[in-house]
Design an enzyme around this catalytic site. Structure first.
Site, PDB file in Angstrom:
ATOM      1  N   GLY A  64       7.028  -1.946  14.302  1.00  0.00           N
ATOM      2  CA  GLY A  64       6.200  -0.929  13.645  1.00  0.00           C
ATOM      3  C   GLY A  64       5.176  -0.323  14.578  1.00  0.00           C
ATOM      4  O   GLY A  64       5.054   0.889  14.688  1.00  0.00           O
ATOM      5  N   ARG A  65       4.452  -1.194  15.330  1.00  0.00           N
ATOM      6  CA  ARG A  65       3.378  -0.683  16.173  1.00  0.00           C
ATOM      7  C   ARG A  65       3.880   0.002  17.445  1.00  0.00           C
ATOM      8  O   ARG A  65       3.119   0.479  18.260  1.00  0.00           O
ATOM      9  CB  ARG A  65       2.410  -1.807  16.514  1.00  0.00           C
ATOM     10  CG  ARG A  65       3.063  -3.043  17.095  1.00  0.00           C
ATOM     11  CD  ARG A  65       2.103  -4.212  17.100  1.00  0.00           C
ATOM     12  NE  ARG A  65       2.749  -5.474  17.460  1.00  0.00           N
ATOM     13  CZ  ARG A  65       3.378  -6.272  16.610  1.00  0.00           C
ATOM     14  NH1 ARG A  65       3.436  -5.928  15.320  1.00  0.00           N
ATOM     15  NH2 ARG A  65       3.957  -7.403  16.995  1.00  0.00           N
TER      16      ARG A  65
ATOM     17  N   LYS B  83      -0.844 -11.332   2.507  1.00  0.00           N
ATOM     18  CA  LYS B  83      -0.054 -10.537   1.555  1.00  0.00           C
ATOM     19  C   LYS B  83       0.327 -11.404   0.355  1.00  0.00           C
ATOM     20  O   LYS B  83       0.208 -10.991  -0.799  1.00  0.00           O
ATOM     21  CB  LYS B  83       1.219 -10.015   2.225  1.00  0.00           C
ATOM     22  CG  LYS B  83       1.008  -8.913   3.244  1.00  0.00           C
ATOM     23  CD  LYS B  83       2.363  -8.499   3.842  1.00  0.00           C
ATOM     24  CE  LYS B  83       2.216  -7.448   4.932  1.00  0.00           C
ATOM     25  NZ  LYS B  83       3.525  -7.111   5.562  1.00  0.00           N
TER      26      LYS B  83
ATOM     27  N   GLU C 174       0.826  -1.208   0.000  1.00  0.00           N
ATOM     28  CA  GLU C 174       0.000   0.000   0.000  1.00  0.00           C
ATOM     29  C   GLU C 174       0.866   1.267   0.000  1.00  0.00           C
ATOM     30  O   GLU C 174       0.611   2.221  -0.737  1.00  0.00           O
ATOM     31  CB  GLU C 174      -0.916   0.018   1.233  1.00  0.00           C
ATOM     32  CG  GLU C 174      -1.906  -1.133   1.319  1.00  0.00           C
ATOM     33  CD  GLU C 174      -1.378  -2.319   2.098  1.00  0.00           C
ATOM     34  OE1 GLU C 174      -0.138  -2.478   2.183  1.00  0.00           O
ATOM     35  OE2 GLU C 174      -2.212  -3.096   2.615  1.00  0.00           O
TER      36      GLU C 174
END
Ligand code: F6P
Length: 550
Positions: free
Chosen positions: A268-269, A513, A213
């Site tokens: 990431g989070r 994915k 994305e």
């Protein structure tokens, strides 16, 4: 094969305790102890946790603490702060705490102190923000930037967006920040529609620099830029990146000087404290961003050093386990009674569900117990007119975290008192409920006949005994918001340690994915799809059929 936690002495004692106390009504607990609020509240880093409206007594807490001790949670926490590779499936350290480490202590990864890197990146962020905010860094027409587009998804989007929204009262720039995440032409169109390429700065936010994305959106923004007045030689002025994959960012066309590093020891989070926070820092300034970091640091020190029974993240984690693993509850509601904090549930969904949505322990054993809950929620008091009906009278309950700043940034006569009254009365109603006799008496007082009152009372009964935490703090400032988000990071980490799962990988998202790439090929192919199951083939062919009509 390690023994399941369900065979631990403390777990078995909790089960026995549960069998004895599970149906005790909180009304009775409050009646028996007028000081329950004082005895079941804790404060740290400016945040107060009222956990008195939970289905627990002193014995429950004591047994839960024993469980945490038997699970050696404190050495597990220290191992994280010490940079041990506790993310075992990726052999990585977990050091988002290093990003806000103001202790002066070094933090070593593979024998190297990473703090100079952290400090250098923060300094680079400061220089970058200073130049952009003071119009020293300008666009290709030598005009100051008016808009920043942060292109990222998941932790490269949710954290900075939440904090930016939560701290809107602290925005001190005319530069408008837009967050582009979804691979949906409508999202990028709506964001770019009113922008001027001459005065727009793009920040590509991607730790891997390979998220479908984000890359497609970055290419889309670059195409828009080049189609609307920008030129290749201008990309250096208008594109920056935050990534651990510098090579791919340079390949995309971003100048190395405009690339801010991320490291594999920051998930990431958990990354909003890193340069992923750049869009936030651009809107609130580096002083306020540092305050955010300081708030998180204070919560870190509390988590690392406070005794278990006084440790807010650990108490929240243990109470959550009490409901999930003994009451069989599988959801948890986040209810911020603050307009600016309305994005908190979405951030905590990723933080909690991508961390503890696991069914195998770190050493590969299938969990014979439940783990991470479904996190949901929304701003109060709106939720009272949407889903609180289920919370009050549904056949199953969802523990709730009510969150309220005691002061508002926008005082208007009794507005804030009214909001607070809703927040407090909702948790009160969930706790005390309304029994049959009370419901019937109300109907009789309305003038209904005894027969009518008897008939209608059941619909008016509210079981109560529905648990909640209330978290409150004086004011939503960068410091308290930093502490609040860090509180939840540590709650999630503590639950992962207690369940024995790896809270820091996310292999579950890989299959989708991979399959997505194959489906996309078939959606774009010239012939109909037969390569999948009949549902997926049917869906692909329906899409292709519609596409052929356009
Ligand atoms: O959802 C999977 C995930 O890897 C998240 O953990 C991460 O925050 C998001 O995708 C974006 O990843 P990246 O920052 O590498 O683009």
């Amino acid at each position: 094969m390690s023994t399941s936690i369900t065979q631990l002495k403390s777990w078995l004692q909790l089960q026995t305790h549960f069998d004895r106390v599970s149906e005790v009504h909180m009304r009775d607990l409050f009646t028996a102890n007028p000081n329950r609020f004082q005895e079941f509240s804790l404060t740290a880093a400016g945040i107060t946790l009222d956990f008195s409206k939970n289905r627990i007594c002193d014995d429950t807490l004591s047994l839960l603490i024993q469980f945490a001790q038997e699970r050696a949670i404190q050495p597990g926490i220290q191992a994280m702060f010490d940079g041990k590779p506790i993310n075992g499936s990726e052999n990585r350290s977990v050091l988002h705490t290093a990003l806000r480490n103001f202790s002066g202590r070094p933090v070593t990864v593979d024998g190297e102190d990473v703090m100079p890197l952290v400090r250098d990146t923060l300094k680079r962020m400061e220089d970058f923000c200073w130049k952009v905010r003071r119009h020293q860094w300008r666009g290709y027409g030598n005009k100051p930037f008016t808009d920043v587009v942060s292109i990222g998804i998941g932790g490269s989007f949710l954290g900075p967006k939440l904090a930016s929204s939560a701290l809107k009262p602290f925005w001190d720039t005319q530069i408008k920040c837009h967050y582009l995440a979804n691979i949906d032409g409508s999202h990028i169109t709506e964001i770019l529609r009113h922008l001027n390429p001459e005065t727009t700065l793009f920040i590509v936010q991607s730790k891997s620099f390979s998220t479908q994305e984000t890359l497609k959106n970055a290419l889309g923004c670059r195409e828009w830029f080049l189609q609307n007045g920008g030129a290749i030689e201008h990309l250096g002025k208008h594109f920056a990146a935050v990534t651990a994959n510098v090579e791919k960012a340079v390949e995309f066309g971003i100048e190395e000087d405009n690339i801010f590093p991320m490291w594999d020891w920051v998930g990431g989070r958990y990354s909003m404290w890193s340069a992923i926070g750049l869009p936030l820092a651009l809107t609130i300034g580096l002083d306020a961003f540092r305050d955010l970091l300081h708030g998180a640091y204070e919560m870190d020190e509390h988590f690392r050093t406070a005794p278990l029974e006084q440790n807010l993240p650990i108490i929240m984690a243990l109470i959550g386990i009490w409901y999930i693993n003994f009451y069989g509850i599988r959801s948890h509601a986040i209810l911020p009674y603050d307009h600016y904090l309305r994005g908190l549930p979405a951030h905590l969904q990723q933080l909690d569900m991508e961390s503890n949505g696991k069914s195998v322990t770190s050493d590969g054993q299938i969990c014979d117990y439940d783990t991470g809950p479904i996190i949901w929620g929304g701003a109060g008091s709106n939720g009272q007119h949407a889903y609180h009906q289920l919370l009050h009278q549904g056949t199953h309950f969802s523990p709730c975290d009510f969150i309220l700043p005691l002061t508002t940034h926008n005082p208007i006569d009794e507005f804030h008192a009214t909001l607070a009254s809703n927040c407090f009365s909702q948790s009160q109603a969930l706790m005390q409920g309304k029994n049959f006799d009370e419901a019937k008496a109300e109907l009789l007082a309305l003038g209904l006949t005894p027969e009518e009152a008897e008939r209608l009372a059941p619909q008016r009964v509210i079981p109560g005994n529905r648990p909640s935490n209330t978290l409150f703090f004086d004011r939503a400032t960068p410091k308290t918001i930093g502490a609040l988000i860090a509180l939840y990071e540590h709650k999630v980490c503590a639950q992962g340690l207690l369940w024995g799962v790896n809270s820091f990988d996310q292999w579950g998202v890989e299959l989708g994915k991979h399959l997505g790439n194959r489906v996309l090929e078939d959606l774009l192919a010239s012939q109909s799809s037969q390569a999948h199951d009949s549902s997926t083939n049917g869906l692909i062919n329906a899409f292709r059929a519609m596409k052929s009509k356009l």
